[in-house]
Design an enzyme around this catalytic site. Structure first.
Site, PDB file in Angstrom:
ATOM      1  N   SER A  57       0.860  -1.195   0.000  1.00 24.47           N
ATOM      2  CA  SER A  57       0.000   0.000   0.000  1.00 24.47           C
ATOM      3  C   SER A  57       0.893   1.240   0.000  1.00 24.47           C
ATOM      4  CB  SER A  57      -0.891   0.013   1.245  1.00 24.47           C
ATOM      5  OG  SER A  57      -0.078   0.214   2.392  1.00 24.47           O
ATOM      6  N   ASP A  94      -1.003  -1.467  -4.040  1.00 27.66           N
ATOM      7  CA  ASP A  94      -2.378  -1.634  -3.560  1.00 27.66           C
ATOM      8  C   ASP A  94      -3.003  -0.251  -3.367  1.00 27.66           C
ATOM      9  OD1 ASP A  94      -4.506  -3.125  -2.580  1.00 27.66           O
ATOM     10  OD2 ASP A  94      -3.727  -3.188  -0.522  1.00 27.66           O
ATOM     11  N   HIS A  95      -4.172  -0.035  -3.917  1.00 25.66           N
ATOM     12  CA  HIS A  95      -4.910   1.218  -3.736  1.00 25.66           C
ATOM     13  C   HIS A  95      -4.116   2.474  -4.091  1.00 25.66           C
ATOM     14  CE1 HIS A  95      -8.403  -0.717  -1.986  1.00 25.66           C
ATOM     15  NE2 HIS A  95      -7.592  -1.472  -1.293  1.00 25.66           N
ATOM     16  N   HIS A 233     -11.165  -7.409  -3.010  1.00 24.76           N
ATOM     17  CA  HIS A 233     -10.469  -6.799  -1.867  1.00 24.76           C
ATOM     18  C   HIS A 233     -11.192  -7.221  -0.587  1.00 24.76           C
ATOM     19  CE1 HIS A 233      -7.706  -3.730  -3.692  1.00 24.76           C
ATOM     20  NE2 HIS A 233      -8.292  -4.259  -4.737  1.00 24.76           N
ATOM     21  N   SER A 236     -10.267 -10.857   4.074  1.00 19.79           N
ATOM     22  CA  SER A 236      -9.829 -11.565   5.278  1.00 19.79           C
ATOM     23  C   SER A 236     -11.031 -12.237   5.939  1.00 19.79           C
ATOM     24  CB  SER A 236      -9.163 -10.592   6.262  1.00 19.79           C
ATOM     25  OG  SER A 236      -7.808 -10.389   5.880  1.00 19.79           O
TER      26      SER A 236
HETATM   27  P1  13P Z   1      -8.526  -7.195   4.409  1.00 14.10           P
HETATM   28  O1  13P Z   1      -8.541  -6.005   5.297  1.00 14.10           O
HETATM   29  O2  13P Z   1      -9.843  -7.910   4.440  1.00 14.10           O
HETATM   30  O3  13P Z   1      -7.401  -8.122   4.675  1.00 14.10           O
HETATM   31  O4  13P Z   1      -8.363  -6.668   2.894  1.00 14.10           O
HETATM   32  C1  13P Z   1      -7.095  -6.340   2.391  1.00 14.10           C
HETATM   33  C2  13P Z   1      -7.175  -5.622   1.085  1.00 14.10           C
HETATM   34  O5  13P Z   1      -8.177  -5.555   0.428  1.00 14.10           O
HETATM   35  C3  13P Z   1      -5.945  -4.993   0.605  1.00 14.10           C
HETATM   36  O6  13P Z   1      -6.173  -4.248  -0.548  1.00 14.10           O
HETATM   37  O1  G3H Z   2      -6.628  -2.243   1.750  1.00 14.20           O
HETATM   38  C1  G3H Z   2      -5.766  -1.849   2.494  1.00 14.20           C
HETATM   39  C2  G3H Z   2      -4.669  -2.728   2.972  1.00 14.20           C
HETATM   40  O2  G3H Z   2      -5.105  -3.543   4.017  1.00 14.20           O
HETATM   41  C3  G3H Z   2      -3.460  -1.909   3.312  1.00 14.20           C
HETATM   42  O3  G3H Z   2      -3.577  -1.303   4.532  1.00 14.20           O
HETATM   43  O4  G3H Z   2      -3.016   1.060   3.986  1.00 14.20           O
HETATM   44  O5  G3H Z   2      -2.903   0.219   6.350  1.00 14.20           O
HETATM   45  O6  G3H Z   2      -1.208  -0.502   4.668  1.00 14.20           O
HETATM   46  P1  G3H Z   2      -2.609  -0.028   4.912  1.00 14.20           P
HETATM   47 ZN    ZN Z   3      -8.102  -3.350  -0.655  1.00 15.97          ZN
END
Ligand code: 13P
Ligand code: G3H
Ligand code: ZN
Length: 331
Positions: A57, A94-95, A233, A236
């Site tokens: 991220s 990520d994002h 996404h 978890s």
């Molecule tokens: P979780 O918070 O469910 O593990 O999702 C992680 C995620 O989507 C990272 O982009």
């Molecule tokens: O979707 C987000 C991920 O879980 C990353 O989390 O931005 O706290 O690193 P973070």
């Molecule tokens: Zn995500």
């Protein structure tokens, strides 16, 4: 100086998603911020022979440092080889929330980026994703876009409620932007508190059971863009055994709920090619560290609590690849 992911030994997502779609499994995308997480991911995926997406991220990039990350990804490839298996490894942003961030990641060795314009109006989301795709594809880097908003917190952005993906928008988005994969919103959300207790029922053990994912939306998306790589996404599952260990050893996690693993298994069979998991890893590490602190209060060597945390993470990731995503044996 710009560096290409190819020099680091990484691959983009193109071939991986093609095979995952044909084989009805999903590629794991595990977030990492530090060495122990990276070691656990690589050890687990080598041991079960799974391809893997190392996911970073913007917060993780700030935390770990962009230059170090590049060498860590390169190290991950060499480490896998040393462990005996050259598994395909992707380094993915990520994002990503801006063109500049995506460009900077591409220039520093990422093989895949996500541009998350999901909170923008449709036309602005398209324009931003298109701009990233043009730059990324010129460097043979793959791009993930997103339609629909997930509830929860990711970096500084937080959304109270989710907006499901509108299947009638996906064709135009994919065609207009040229993205290589699409994240959709079908009821998952970020973090360890995915649903309010009021949205759930309780099973006989008193554990909160969330409402099922919207497989009808996934099916409708599949119909409109058959075979196109879909990403989930917020996937978890919030294992209750970790929550219990954390709470029994000084933690306080109340009413945390995740996505049941059988639903993720089903999603990976129905056309989802990438599944993102971060929070479960955080819970596994925290449970292991808290247990050491509670049972061995005199311990102060970080290796004595980060080591068990790494072992627990490895166990978790192996389980995800073998029993949930179906990616084991596919490297
Ligand atoms: P979780 O918070 O469910 O593990 O999702 C992680 C995620 O989507 C990272 O982009
Ligand atoms: O979707 C987000 C991920 O879980 C990353 O989390 O931005 O706290 O690193 P973070
Ligand atoms: Zn995500």
């Amino acid at each position: 100086m710009a560096v290409s992911y190819k020099e680091l030994g990484l691959v983009n997502t193109k071939e991986l998603f093609k095979k995952a779609h044909a084989g009805h499994y999903a590629i794991p995308a595990f977030n990492f911020n530090n060495m122990e997480q990276m070691q656990a991911i690589i050890q687990a995926c080598v041991e079960v022979s799974s391809p893997v997406i190392l996911q970073v991220s913007s917060g993780a990039r700030k935390y770990a440092n962009a230059t170090l990350l590049r060498y860590m990804a390169q190290g991950a490839c060499a480490y896998a080889k040393e462990l005996g298996k050259e598994i395909p490894i992707v380094l993915h942003l990520d994002h990503g929330d801006s063109f500049e961030l995506c460009k900077s990641c591409i220039d520093s060795g990422f093989s895949s980026v996500m541009i998350d314009g999901s909170a923008l109006p449709f036309e602005e989301n398209i324009a931003l994703a298109k701009k990233v795709v043009e730059y990324a594809h010129a460097h043979d880097v793959t791009v993930e876009g997103e339609l629909g908003v997930l509830a929860g917190i990711e970096d500084e952005v937080s959304h109270e409620t989710s907006n499901y993906t509108r299947p009638e928008e996906v064709e135009e988005f994919v065609k207009a932007t040229g993205v290589d994969s699409l994240a959709i919103s079908i009821g998952t959300s970020h973090g360890a508190y995915k649903f309010k207790a009021a949205q759930c029922t309780r099973n006989e053990e008193g554990i909160l059971v969330p409402p099922p994912l919207r497989f009808d939306i996934l099916e409708e998306v599949e119909k409109r863009i058959p075979g196109f790589p879909i990403v989930l996404h917020g996937s978890s599952s919030v294992p209750q055994e970790y929550v219990k260990i954390i709470n029994e050893n000084g933690g306080k996690l109340d009413d945390s709920v995740g996505i049941p693993e059988d639903q993720l298994r089903q999603a990976s069979k129905l056309g989802v090619d990438k599944i993102n998991i971060d929070s479960d890893g955080r819970l596994a590490m925290t449970a292991a560290v808290r247990r050491v602190f509670a049972t061995k209060p005199a311990e102060f060597d970080p290796r004595k609590y980060l080591g068990p945390a790494r072992d627990e993470l490895k166990k978790l990731y192996m389980h995800k690849c073998v029993d949930v995503l179906g990616s084991a044996g596919q490297a």
